[in-house]
Motif scaffolding. Structure first.
Motif, PDB file in Angstrom:
ATOM      1  N   UNK A  47       0.840  -1.190   0.000  1.00 20.82           N
ATOM      2  CA  UNK A  47       0.000   0.000   0.000  1.00 20.82           C
ATOM      3  C   UNK A  47       0.874   1.238   0.000  1.00 20.82           C
ATOM      4  N   UNK A  48       0.273   2.349  -0.369  1.00 16.54           N
ATOM      5  CA  UNK A  48       0.960   3.625  -0.315  1.00 16.54           C
ATOM      6  C   UNK A  48      -0.026   4.697   0.121  1.00 16.54           C
ATOM      7  N   UNK A 138       7.648 -12.156  -9.420  1.00 16.68           N
ATOM      8  CA  UNK A 138       7.131 -11.315 -10.503  1.00 16.68           C
ATOM      9  C   UNK A 138       6.073 -10.357  -9.990  1.00 16.68           C
ATOM     10  N   UNK A 139       5.198 -10.823  -9.104  1.00 14.92           N
ATOM     11  CA  UNK A 139       4.173  -9.944  -8.540  1.00 14.92           C
ATOM     12  C   UNK A 139       4.815  -8.824  -7.719  1.00 14.92           C
ATOM     13  N   UNK A 140       5.782  -9.163  -6.883  1.00 15.27           N
ATOM     14  CA  UNK A 140       6.472  -8.156  -6.080  1.00 15.27           C
ATOM     15  C   UNK A 140       7.153  -7.140  -6.983  1.00 15.27           C
ATOM     16  N   UNK A 141       7.778  -7.616  -8.069  1.00 12.65           N
ATOM     17  CA  UNK A 141       8.461  -6.723  -9.000  1.00 12.65           C
ATOM     18  C   UNK A 141       7.482  -5.769  -9.689  1.00 12.65           C
ATOM     19  N   UNK A 142       6.345  -6.300 -10.166  1.00 13.23           N
ATOM     20  CA  UNK A 142       5.346  -5.455 -10.833  1.00 13.23           C
ATOM     21  C   UNK A 142       4.834  -4.370  -9.885  1.00 13.23           C
ATOM     22  N   UNK A 143       4.549  -4.750  -8.659  1.00 13.98           N
ATOM     23  CA  UNK A 143       4.017  -3.776  -7.706  1.00 13.98           C
ATOM     24  C   UNK A 143       5.067  -2.754  -7.302  1.00 13.98           C
ATOM     25  N   UNK A 144       6.328  -3.152  -7.271  1.00 14.37           N
ATOM     26  CA  UNK A 144       7.381  -2.200  -6.960  1.00 14.37           C
ATOM     27  C   UNK A 144       7.503  -1.157  -8.067  1.00 14.37           C
ATOM     28  N   UNK A 145       7.306  -1.589  -9.307  1.00 16.36           N
ATOM     29  CA  UNK A 145       7.335  -0.644 -10.434  1.00 16.36           C
ATOM     30  C   UNK A 145       6.199   0.374 -10.294  1.00 16.36           C
ATOM     31  N   UNK A 146       5.006  -0.105  -9.930  1.00 19.59           N
ATOM     32  CA  UNK A 146       3.866   0.794  -9.747  1.00 19.59           C
ATOM     33  C   UNK A 146       4.144   1.764  -8.610  1.00 19.59           C
ATOM     34  N   UNK A 147       4.681   1.248  -7.498  1.00 24.02           N
ATOM     35  CA  UNK A 147       4.979   2.093  -6.340  1.00 24.02           C
ATOM     36  C   UNK A 147       6.048   3.124  -6.677  1.00 24.02           C
ATOM     37  N   UNK A 217       3.730   3.752   3.987  1.00 28.82           N
ATOM     38  CA  UNK A 217       3.629   2.873   2.830  1.00 28.82           C
ATOM     39  C   UNK A 217       4.425   1.602   3.052  1.00 28.82           C
ATOM     40  N   UNK A 218       4.094   0.570   2.290  1.00 30.16           N
ATOM     41  CA  UNK A 218       4.838  -0.691   2.377  1.00 30.16           C
ATOM     42  C   UNK A 218       4.748  -1.391   1.031  1.00 30.16           C
ATOM     43  N   UNK A 219       5.775  -2.140   0.662  1.00 30.67           N
ATOM     44  CA  UNK A 219       5.750  -2.875  -0.602  1.00 30.67           C
ATOM     45  C   UNK A 219       4.990  -4.192  -0.460  1.00 30.67           C
TER      46      UNK A 219
END
Length: 266
Positions: A47-48, A138-147, A217-219
């Motif tokens: 979340x952010x 892959x999910x963690x990576x995609x969400x990190x890009x969004x964040x 926020x948290x990843x």
């Protein structure tokens, strides 16, 4: 008619033989069944803190990087499956995870939570481990890009706001330093008009800074380490044997009924 009499006389023998064959097949099925391996992971969606609109003044709202329903659809999408296979450098994952090919991945949102339970079924422990690790990564990576994208946009806005605040502050200072006279009234109007805008932009800046702080926020991350465990279709020998016995008796009885019916029609 003679065949009917033979079958009827030996009915118990036929049923017993069918039961015995079913029992043997049931025991054999237990020992020769292929092992299935299940990789499981519990992931909490990150979340952010998103700053509120300028009209709402200072403050921020905390929201998920993506809604849970969107994350579920992302995990099932062909593009995501392809990215997972590329990350793991294993083309077997394309068929294993593909929804169109009856893939072995199941995604279940946990009730009243921002977490997802992800499970992957494979025919080997190594493949199950590779698959579940690659899906989570892959999910963690995609969400990190969004964040990162959101944070970059917020940083750009913050820089622009600071420039605007400096310009407004300089305008007010220049107006305040005007000499007494006719221009003094104009300077007062400038200050009155500029002050609310300056305060609004300062409040917006504060909200952005708070939303960018690590505390707000948290990843996306695993709640616990991914696990892989064996899973068999038939988990109990005696239950499998009894199932084979019951099916053998049932099929033998049905076969005898068919023979009796055909014999009476002759």
């Amino acid at each position: 008619m003679k065949r009917l009499q033979v079958v009827t006389t030996n009915k118990f023998t036929w049923i017993a033989a069918g039961g015995a064959i079913g029992l043997v097949l049931g025991v054999s099925a237990y020992f020769v069944q292929p092992d299935r391996w299940m990789g499981q992971a519990l992931v909490r969606v990150g979340q952010f803190s998103q700053s509120q609109a300028q009209s709402q003044g200072q403050g921020y709202n905390t929201s998920s990087i993506e809604p849970i329903s969107t994350v579920v659809e992302r995990l099932k999408s062909p593009s995501f499956v392809k990215a997972v296979a590329q990350r793991a450098k294993d083309d077997r994952l394309l068929a294993l995870l593909s929804v169109d090919e009856g893939g072995g991945m199941v995604v279940r949102p946990t009730r009243n939570s921002d977490s997802l339970a992800i499970s992957v079924s494979a025919n080997s422990e190594q493949l199950a481990r590779v698959a579940i690790d690659a899906v989570v990564a892959e999910l963690v990576s995609k969400h990190q890009i969004i964040l990162n994208s959101y944070q970059a946009d917020a940083q750009k806005e913050l820089v622009q706001l600071e420039l605007q605040i400096n310009a407004l502050a300089q305008r007010m200072e220049a107006a305040a330093n005007r000499p007494l006279g006719g221009d003094r009234a104009v300077a007062g109007l400038v200050i009155i008009a500029t002050q609310p805008v300056l305060e609004q932009k300062m409040a917006r800046t504060l909200a952005l800074r708070e939303s960018l702080s690590a505390a707000n926020g948290r990843p996306t991350a695993l709640l616990e380490a991914a696990s892989v465990s064996g899973k068999r279709i038939f988990t109990s020998l005696w239950r499998t044997a009894l199932l084979g016995l019951a099916l053998g008796v049932l099929l033998s009885f049905a076969w005898l009924k068919v023979i009796e019916y055909r014999a009476t029609k002759e």
